[in-house]
Design an enzyme around this catalytic site. Sequence first.
Site, PDB file in Angstrom:
ATOM      1  N   GLN A 197       0.850  -1.203   0.000  1.00 49.56           N
ATOM      2  CA  GLN A 197       0.000   0.000   0.000  1.00 49.56           C
ATOM      3  C   GLN A 197       0.878   1.243   0.000  1.00 49.56           C
ATOM      4  O   GLN A 197       1.838   1.334   0.758  1.00 49.56           O
ATOM      5  CB  GLN A 197      -0.886  -0.017   1.248  1.00 49.56           C
ATOM      6  CG  GLN A 197      -1.212   1.337   1.842  1.00 49.56           C
ATOM      7  CD  GLN A 197      -2.369   2.020   1.164  1.00 49.56           C
ATOM      8  OE1 GLN A 197      -3.246   1.358   0.637  1.00 49.56           O
ATOM      9  NE2 GLN A 197      -2.390   3.339   1.187  1.00 49.56           N
ATOM     10  N   THR A 198       0.550   2.204  -0.858  1.00 46.97           N
ATOM     11  CA  THR A 198       1.274   3.468  -0.820  1.00 46.97           C
ATOM     12  C   THR A 198       0.410   4.588  -1.375  1.00 46.97           C
ATOM     13  O   THR A 198      -0.449   4.360  -2.226  1.00 46.97           O
ATOM     14  CB  THR A 198       2.600   3.383  -1.613  1.00 46.97           C
ATOM     15  OG1 THR A 198       3.308   4.623  -1.480  1.00 46.97           O
ATOM     16  CG2 THR A 198       2.351   3.094  -3.079  1.00 46.97           C
ATOM     17  N   ARG A 199       0.656   5.796  -0.870  1.00 45.91           N
ATOM     18  CA  ARG A 199       0.039   7.003  -1.416  1.00 45.91           C
ATOM     19  C   ARG A 199       1.120   8.007  -1.798  1.00 45.91           C
ATOM     20  O   ARG A 199       0.836   9.151  -2.124  1.00 45.91           O
ATOM     21  CB  ARG A 199      -0.917   7.644  -0.404  1.00 45.91           C
ATOM     22  CG  ARG A 199      -0.352   7.869   0.959  1.00 45.91           C
ATOM     23  CD  ARG A 199      -1.257   8.699   1.861  1.00 45.91           C
ATOM     24  NE  ARG A 199      -0.691   9.982   2.167  1.00 45.91           N
ATOM     25  CZ  ARG A 199       0.181  10.201   3.152  1.00 45.91           C
ATOM     26  NH1 ARG A 199       0.594   9.209   3.918  1.00 45.91           N
ATOM     27  NH2 ARG A 199       0.642  11.412   3.364  1.00 45.91           N
ATOM     28  N   HIS A 203      10.688   4.836  -4.037  1.00 46.33           N
ATOM     29  CA  HIS A 203      12.111   5.027  -4.304  1.00 46.33           C
ATOM     30  C   HIS A 203      12.847   3.709  -4.046  1.00 46.33           C
ATOM     31  O   HIS A 203      12.222   2.660  -3.863  1.00 46.33           O
ATOM     32  CB  HIS A 203      12.647   6.169  -3.443  1.00 46.33           C
ATOM     33  CG  HIS A 203      11.914   7.463  -3.663  1.00 46.33           C
ATOM     34  ND1 HIS A 203      12.099   8.236  -4.774  1.00 46.33           N
ATOM     35  CD2 HIS A 203      10.952   8.094  -2.921  1.00 46.33           C
ATOM     36  CE1 HIS A 203      11.305   9.293  -4.725  1.00 46.33           C
ATOM     37  NE2 HIS A 203      10.604   9.235  -3.608  1.00 46.33           N
ATOM     38  N   HIS A 206      11.819   1.500  -1.049  1.00 42.73           N
ATOM     39  CA  HIS A 206      10.546   0.789  -1.195  1.00 42.73           C
ATOM     40  C   HIS A 206      10.714  -0.434  -2.084  1.00 42.73           C
ATOM     41  O   HIS A 206      10.146  -1.498  -1.814  1.00 42.73           O
ATOM     42  CB  HIS A 206       9.487   1.720  -1.788  1.00 42.73           C
ATOM     43  CG  HIS A 206       9.275   2.972  -1.002  1.00 42.73           C
ATOM     44  ND1 HIS A 206       9.791   4.186  -1.390  1.00 42.73           N
ATOM     45  CD2 HIS A 206       8.619   3.182   0.167  1.00 42.73           C
ATOM     46  CE1 HIS A 206       9.441   5.099  -0.503  1.00 42.73           C
ATOM     47  NE2 HIS A 206       8.751   4.526   0.457  1.00 42.73           N
ATOM     48  N   GLY A 291       3.184  -0.880   7.529  1.00 43.80           N
ATOM     49  CA  GLY A 291       4.372  -0.124   7.862  1.00 43.80           C
ATOM     50  C   GLY A 291       4.342   0.538   9.222  1.00 43.80           C
ATOM     51  O   GLY A 291       3.355   0.503   9.949  1.00 43.80           O
ATOM     52  N   ARG A 292       5.454   1.145   9.532  1.00 48.82           N
ATOM     53  CA  ARG A 292       5.571   1.968  10.726  1.00 48.82           C
ATOM     54  C   ARG A 292       4.663   3.177  10.550  1.00 48.82           C
ATOM     55  O   ARG A 292       4.721   3.853   9.534  1.00 48.82           O
ATOM     56  CB  ARG A 292       7.025   2.390  10.925  1.00 48.82           C
ATOM     57  CG  ARG A 292       7.291   3.157  12.200  1.00 48.82           C
ATOM     58  CD  ARG A 292       8.761   3.577  12.261  1.00 48.82           C
ATOM     59  NE  ARG A 292       9.084   4.242  13.519  1.00 48.82           N
ATOM     60  CZ  ARG A 292       8.884   5.534  13.758  1.00 48.82           C
ATOM     61  NH1 ARG A 292       8.326   6.283  12.820  1.00 48.82           N
ATOM     62  NH2 ARG A 292       9.212   6.058  14.921  1.00 48.82           N
ATOM     63  N   ASP A 293       3.785   3.441  11.532  1.00 50.71           N
ATOM     64  CA  ASP A 293       2.810   4.532  11.448  1.00 50.71           C
ATOM     65  C   ASP A 293       2.006   4.442  10.153  1.00 50.71           C
ATOM     66  O   ASP A 293       1.833   5.426   9.436  1.00 50.71           O
ATOM     67  CB  ASP A 293       3.498   5.891  11.559  1.00 50.71           C
ATOM     68  CG  ASP A 293       2.497   7.023  11.816  1.00 50.71           C
ATOM     69  OD1 ASP A 293       1.425   6.747  12.380  1.00 50.71           O
ATOM     70  OD2 ASP A 293       2.788   8.173  11.449  1.00 50.71           O
ATOM     71  N   HIS A 294       1.501   3.264   9.870  1.00 51.04           N
ATOM     72  CA  HIS A 294       0.746   3.009   8.646  1.00 51.04           C
ATOM     73  C   HIS A 294      -0.455   3.951   8.555  1.00 51.04           C
ATOM     74  O   HIS A 294      -1.260   4.055   9.472  1.00 51.04           O
ATOM     75  CB  HIS A 294       0.261   1.546   8.654  1.00 51.04           C
ATOM     76  CG  HIS A 294      -0.443   1.134   7.408  1.00 51.04           C
ATOM     77  ND1 HIS A 294       0.175   0.426   6.403  1.00 51.04           N
ATOM     78  CD2 HIS A 294      -1.722   1.310   6.996  1.00 51.04           C
ATOM     79  CE1 HIS A 294      -0.684   0.179   5.436  1.00 51.04           C
ATOM     80  NE2 HIS A 294      -1.854   0.726   5.771  1.00 51.04           N
ATOM     81  N   ALA A 295      -0.567   4.663   7.427  1.00 54.38           N
ATOM     82  CA  ALA A 295      -1.676   5.589   7.174  1.00 54.38           C
ATOM     83  C   ALA A 295      -1.827   6.630   8.275  1.00 54.38           C
ATOM     84  O   ALA A 295      -2.934   7.072   8.578  1.00 54.38           O
ATOM     85  CB  ALA A 295      -2.988   4.829   6.983  1.00 54.38           C
ATOM     86  N   MET A 333      13.985   0.663   6.075  1.00 56.54           N
ATOM     87  CA  MET A 333      15.214   0.370   5.356  1.00 56.54           C
ATOM     88  C   MET A 333      16.119   1.599   5.365  1.00 56.54           C
ATOM     89  O   MET A 333      15.653   2.736   5.261  1.00 56.54           O
ATOM     90  CB  MET A 333      14.902  -0.018   3.914  1.00 56.54           C
ATOM     91  CG  MET A 333      13.910  -1.175   3.777  1.00 56.54           C
ATOM     92  SD  MET A 333      14.572  -2.759   4.364  1.00 56.54           S
ATOM     93  CE  MET A 333      15.657  -3.191   3.005  1.00 56.54           C
ATOM     94  N   ARG A 437     -16.412  37.265  -9.331  1.00 60.56           N
ATOM     95  CA  ARG A 437     -16.761  38.561  -9.917  1.00 60.56           C
ATOM     96  C   ARG A 437     -17.659  39.309  -8.945  1.00 60.56           C
ATOM     97  O   ARG A 437     -18.846  39.473  -9.178  1.00 60.56           O
ATOM     98  CB  ARG A 437     -17.462  38.372 -11.265  1.00 60.56           C
ATOM     99  CG  ARG A 437     -16.598  37.757 -12.357  1.00 60.56           C
ATOM    100  CD  ARG A 437     -15.548  38.733 -12.864  1.00 60.56           C
ATOM    101  NE  ARG A 437     -16.150  39.956 -13.364  1.00 60.56           N
ATOM    102  CZ  ARG A 437     -16.664  40.072 -14.593  1.00 60.56           C
ATOM    103  NH1 ARG A 437     -16.673  39.043 -15.411  1.00 60.56           N
ATOM    104  NH2 ARG A 437     -17.179  41.226 -14.981  1.00 60.56           N
TER     105      ARG A 437
END
Length: 574
Positions: A197-199, A203, A206, A291-295, A333, A437
């Site tokens: 999952q990514t937003r 790089h 990842h 992940g760490r602190d996901h979302a 990483m 206007r």
Amino acid sequence: MNAPHGGILKDLVARDAPIRAELMAEAKMLQDIVLTERQLCDLELIMNGGFSPLEGFMNEADYKGVVDTLRLADGAVFGIPITLDVSQEDITAKSIVPGTRITLRDPRDDVALAIITVDDVYQPDRVKEAIQVFGADDPAHPAVAYLRSKVKDYYVGGKVQAIQPPTHFDYVALRYTPAELRAHFHKVAWRKVVAFQTRNPMHRAHRELTVRAARQHQANVLVHPVVGLTKPGDVDHYTRVRVYEAIMAKYPNGMGHLALLPLAMRMAGPREAVWHAIIRKNFGATHFIVGRDHAGPGKNSQGKDFYGPYDAQDLVTKYKDELHIEMVPFQMMTYLPSSDEYQPVDEVPKGVQTLDISGTELRKRLKTGAPIPDWFSYDAVVKTLRESYPPRTKQGFVLCLTGLHNSGKDMIAKALQVTLNQQGGRSVSVLLGDGVRPELDGLYSKTPEERSKDIQRMAFVSAELARAGAAVITAPSTGKEAARGALKETVLQSAGPGGNFFTIYVSTPLEQCEGSDRSGLFAAARRGELKGVTGIDEMFEAPARADLTVNLAEESVSEAVTSIILLLETNALL
């Protein structure tokens, strides 16, 4: 292949295909609701089965169960309430009661997408929803701000019948329904799939992370980025998808696959991780990287993280026996220059040099044109990002001047326009009052609702101009912090690299504003001839976090303009 959540993929488009013609004919005869962008994302994933076992927007029993216990009324785990909010005016005008059938329409082209049969209409406790789902009733959280400012007072629950899915014109080949992605996995004989999952752009770290996860679990990789609503200020999905396409070439041949997810994120941390796991399970994945602190949405109003770094992993672990998708914990990483490789931070020997670039630092380098080292990303990725991030001096911005009527904000705006035009390099637009206007109609001849819509139009125009690289100077007449906040949010969310927003508070006192008011507006308000005049009938709400405060009782227009120019120069925009 992993079974859908609840055992059956709720593909409503396939289910209702035999009666599509009848539904289309009926839709023309019914009252309708034009969906918001978030509701559109939700409906698409309801109809294609991405939100299985849901078959519609949650009724009150399901909603309360999910808010209180992360469970639908039948006991199934579900992390986020999926709701269709409507106003009291719509309920009355459209006679929305249990049993009513209503057409749901696409906000982009008014096409009928589905028909909902109303189960119930209920009024939620939005403060409780904020606390239970997002952890706090704190407007620093983007979903709480959305809940406060955009969500209407009532929810309509009920199952839907699908007429057709929303039409997309971008990256069509990368948009898979759960059934299509499952068929693809079957075709290429993928038995184990790790979903990522990514937003954000991807790089080297990842890529290394996902490849490592795949090899550890003898699986393939599904890169499954969100292309619906994300966090305000995120890189736009067009740029991100070009980045994803570039990075897919860096995977070992046959290991990875890219598919886009039309999800409206809530940034709900732990609950969102459970929700994401369910969605990826419905799309056929067997493993899901958390992940760490996901979302996580970042910092709260006190400057602390909304969620703990591993809260999401803990909550997914709590429900692992019911989710039936294996969690792969995200290992941060880090780059080791001595060996030119990435390693998990907890496996790096003590004393070994490591290098990292944070997301904040990356965005800063993109905006300022600073170099991005090849150990951090790939040339093709950096090239794509740079194409969407013009040099800082070519990026648009919005200056929002706020203050009382006759505070001098309009004079400052006009003087700023002259000064910026003199400097050159950008087109400069000035939007005064509440309308694009405003000279076409008197401000106080409009209702509050009309004035609110005018500010929304101003926000939209400002964002579009800033996206194109213009300098935009706005001076809305509103004294409401919420209205100015909505304007800012629109710019941050929609202006792309032009999402540089500055609030300038013109704090000239009421006594001076009123004493020098040649228009007679304040005098008319004092006589009761005008209503709703800020400073007389309504209190002016000073901005909580102004980027600059000027006061024409103490300084001249030229001095105020100079201060604003210095603010822009400090932010490298001039």
